[in-house]
Scaffold this motif. Structure first.
Motif, short mmCIF file in Angstrom:
data_model
loop_
_atom_site.label_atom_id
_atom_site.label_comp_id
_atom_site.label_asym_id
_atom_site.label_seq_id
_atom_site.Cartn_x
_atom_site.Cartn_y
_atom_site.Cartn_z
N ARG A 296 0.85 -1.11 0.08
CA ARG A 296 -0.02 -0.19 -0.05
C ARG A 296 0.84 1.17 0.02
NH1 ARG A 296 -1.88 -0.07 4.83
NH2 ARG A 296 -3.12 -2.04 4.23
N THR A 297 2.03 1.30 0.97
CA THR A 297 3.01 2.26 0.72
C THR A 297 3.55 2.61 -0.57
OG1 THR A 297 3.03 1.94 3.21
CG2 THR A 297 4.64 3.48 2.28
N LEU A 298 3.76 1.48 -1.15
CA LEU A 298 4.60 1.66 -2.34
C LEU A 298 3.72 2.11 -3.54
CD1 LEU A 298 6.59 -1.74 -2.32
CD2 LEU A 298 7.75 0.48 -2.33
N ARG A 299 2.35 1.88 -3.50
CA ARG A 299 1.35 2.06 -4.55
C ARG A 299 1.14 3.55 -4.24
NH1 ARG A 299 -0.80 -2.76 -3.11
NH2 ARG A 299 -2.38 -1.84 -1.69
N GLU A 300 1.23 4.14 -2.94
CA GLU A 300 0.68 5.46 -2.57
C GLU A 300 2.06 6.40 -3.01
OE1 GLU A 300 0.40 5.76 1.56
OE2 GLU A 300 -1.60 4.90 1.47
N ALA A 301 3.17 5.58 -3.35
CA ALA A 301 4.16 6.39 -3.74
C ALA A 301 4.47 6.29 -5.23
CB ALA A 301 5.58 5.67 -3.22
N GLY A 302 3.47 5.66 -5.84
CA GLY A 302 3.44 5.72 -7.46
C GLY A 302 3.99 4.10 -7.98
N ILE A 303 4.27 3.30 -7.05
CA ILE A 303 5.02 2.00 -7.61
C ILE A 303 4.10 1.04 -7.47
CG2 ILE A 303 6.68 0.46 -7.09
CD1 ILE A 303 8.07 2.84 -5.51
#
Length: 53
Positions: free
Chosen positions: A39-46
């Motif tokens: 989730r944190t990676l997706r929030e960073a655009g990954i």
């Protein structure tokens, strides 16, 4: 790298080591831990997803 560094509180050299271990499948965690990281990676655009092996 920024996400790993922020989440784990590590420097760039250690983040590279952790990333290598994650990609090699050597670094694992509980499903909730991996979902949090994804989730944190997706929030960073990954693009990331937590899956079971």
């Amino acid at each position: 790298m920024r996400v790993l560094r922020a989440e784990l509180g590590i420097d760039l050299k250690n983040a590279k080591t952790v990333l290598r271990r994650v990609l090699d499948g050597d670094y694992s965690g509980t499903l909730p831990e991996m979902e949090h990281l994804a989730r944190t990676l997706r929030e960073a655009g990954i693009a990331a997803a937590a899956t079971r092996p």
